[in-house]
Motif scaffolding. Structure first.
Motif, mmCIF file in Angstrom:
data_model
loop_
_atom_site.group_PDB
_atom_site.id
_atom_site.type_symbol
_atom_site.label_atom_id
_atom_site.label_comp_id
_atom_site.label_asym_id
_atom_site.label_seq_id
_atom_site.Cartn_x
_atom_site.Cartn_y
_atom_site.Cartn_z
ATOM 1 N N GLY A 109 0.807 -1.212 0.000
ATOM 2 C CA GLY A 109 0.000 0.000 0.000
ATOM 3 C C GLY A 109 0.841 1.263 0.000
ATOM 4 N N LEU A 110 1.902 1.265 0.790
ATOM 5 C CA LEU A 110 2.760 2.453 0.841
ATOM 6 C C LEU A 110 3.473 2.695 -0.480
ATOM 7 C CD1 LEU A 110 4.283 1.999 4.399
ATOM 8 C CD2 LEU A 110 2.594 3.699 3.685
ATOM 9 N N ARG A 111 3.709 1.641 -1.233
ATOM 10 C CA ARG A 111 4.367 1.791 -2.525
ATOM 11 C C ARG A 111 3.394 2.158 -3.644
ATOM 12 N NH1 ARG A 111 8.125 -3.101 -4.041
ATOM 13 N NH2 ARG A 111 8.614 -1.597 -5.692
ATOM 14 N N THR A 112 2.084 2.026 -3.381
ATOM 15 C CA THR A 112 1.082 2.382 -4.385
ATOM 16 C C THR A 112 0.872 3.887 -4.380
ATOM 17 O OG1 THR A 112 -0.038 0.260 -4.076
ATOM 18 C CG2 THR A 112 -1.282 2.028 -5.153
ATOM 19 N N PRO A 113 1.071 4.571 -5.491
ATOM 20 C CA PRO A 113 0.931 6.036 -5.491
ATOM 21 C C PRO A 113 -0.523 6.469 -5.333
ATOM 22 C CG PRO A 113 1.285 5.229 -7.725
ATOM 23 C CD PRO A 113 1.459 4.046 -6.817
ATOM 24 N N LEU A 114 -0.717 7.622 -4.730
ATOM 25 C CA LEU A 114 -2.050 8.191 -4.604
ATOM 26 C C LEU A 114 -2.509 8.718 -5.963
ATOM 27 C CD1 LEU A 114 -1.523 10.116 -1.254
ATOM 28 C CD2 LEU A 114 -2.923 8.079 -1.593
ATOM 29 N N PRO A 115 -3.816 8.779 -6.208
ATOM 30 C CA PRO A 115 -4.302 9.232 -7.520
ATOM 31 C C PRO A 115 -3.950 10.689 -7.782
ATOM 32 C CG PRO A 115 -6.115 9.024 -5.963
ATOM 33 C CD PRO A 115 -4.916 8.417 -5.296
ATOM 34 N N GLU A 116 -3.917 11.044 -9.050
ATOM 35 C CA GLU A 116 -3.611 12.417 -9.441
ATOM 36 C C GLU A 116 -4.702 13.364 -8.921
ATOM 37 O OE1 GLU A 116 -2.733 14.973 -13.541
ATOM 38 O OE2 GLU A 116 -3.192 12.823 -13.613
ATOM 39 N N GLY A 117 -4.278 14.512 -8.401
ATOM 40 C CA GLY A 117 -5.227 15.462 -7.834
ATOM 41 C C GLY A 117 -5.804 15.030 -6.504
ATOM 42 N N TYR A 118 -5.073 14.198 -5.771
ATOM 43 C CA TYR A 118 -5.562 13.657 -4.498
ATOM 44 C C TYR A 118 -5.935 14.760 -3.512
ATOM 45 C CZ TYR A 118 -5.167 11.531 0.157
ATOM 46 O OH TYR A 118 -5.391 11.139 1.444
#
Length: 318
Positions: A109-118
């Motif tokens: 989870g920590l390696r999964t990037p947050l979506p654009e415009g989070y």
């Protein structure tokens, strides 16, 4: 799947499973009770994991076989067998196994990037986007997160996004409906508690606790409806409490017009306890998050605004 099973002769497909079957059968036949009970428990663990995984591989087309779903089946089998058979729980291996799996999900989870415009998303969307990265079952996570966020409205006001807020509750009968439901719940709780207490005191208090929790949830639901307005800024935040939540860039709105029953019946209706008076049309579909982890995508949405004229003007002045 039927075509896949017919592609290879059945005995040949089962040839590589025979050792597992033979070993399990040998263990079962050689068991002597009660001294060999641990051997039977370990045989159950073996059967619940490797045999199940092998059968899943057997019925899955070759091009759809991936190691991650197979590993998930094996891990769930190990955990289930460890919970069902106490003899398998030695030296806290099940607890260590759970911590290891949890650490693996946390690392992923920590390696999964947050979506654009989070940062510009609605608060519910941000919570979903952040915590869903740590689970293989996002809908189950959303169920818990939404209830936690809803109950938080009882003790604090939500932080509203930047922009011009528009109310959505004028003309509703929500307060009267909630009051009536709470009164009915109170009467039901008293009667049910008295009747259940004659049979089992613990069951009576358990049922009462569930009823009280339901009443608290209902209060939080009603408070969220009044504290979460629609907001127009650089981004359009569409909210009906926590019943429906969605947001989109304001530039995605192609039309904002008065609601018409004849032509707008197919639009997603997010007005709660009141008739819609505005219909929005989007260039690209907008995702809406609903109760109980549900989600919908829509190009047209109908909703209710206290000042529909000002709202449509704000949407068109982009």
């Amino acid at each position: 799947m039927v075509q896949t099973l017919r592609a290879v002769p059945f005995p040949r497909r089962l040839a590589w499973l025979w050792p597992a079957f033979v070993l399990t059968a040998a263990l079962a036949l050689s068991v002597r009770f009660p001294e060999d009970t641990p051997r039977l428990a370990h045989a159950a663990l073996f059967d619940a994991t490797l045999t199940t995984a092998a059968l899943v591989v057997l019925v899955t087309p070759r091009r759809e076989r991936h190691w991650r779903p197979l590993l998930g089946i094996v891990l769930r089998g190990v955990a289930l067998a460890g919970l069902v058979f106490p003899l398998l729980r030695h030296s806290l291996w099940l607890e260590a196994f759970g911590l290891l799996v949890g650490a693996a999900f946390a690392w992923r989870g920590l390696r999964t990037p947050l979506p654009e415009g989070y940062a510009e998303l609605d608060d519910l969307e941000r919570v979903y986007a952040y915590w869903s990265r740590f689970s293989a079952q996002p809908r189950g996570v959303r169920l818990v997160l939404q209830d936690v966020l809803m109950l938080s409205h009882l003790v604090r006001r939500p932080r509203l996004p930047t922009g011009q807020p528009f109310g959505t509750r004028r003309g509703t009968a929500t307060s009267a409906t909630i009051t009536l439901l709470l009164f009915a719940t109170l009467v039901e709780v008293l009667l049910a508690h008295v009747l259940l207490a004659r049979w089992n005191e613990t069951a009576a208090w358990g049922w009462t606790a569930l009823e009280v929790l339901g009443a608290v949830w209902l209060l939080a639901y009603a408070r969220a409806l009044s504290l979460r307005p629609v907001t127009v800024g650089r981004r359009l935040y569409l909210r009906s409490g926590l019943h429906w939540t969605g947001s989109t860039p304001l530039a995605n709105v192609t039309a904002a017009a008065p609601f018409c029953t004849e032509t707008d019946g197919d639009a997603l209706n997010i007005a709660i306890d009141v008739k819609p008076n505005v219909t929005l049309t989007f260039a690209e579909p907008v995702r809406f998050w609903g109760l109980f982890g549900s989600e919908r995508e829509a190009r047209r949405v109908s909703l209710h605004l206290d000042e529909p004229g000002d709202f449509m003007a704000a949407c068109q002045a982009k």
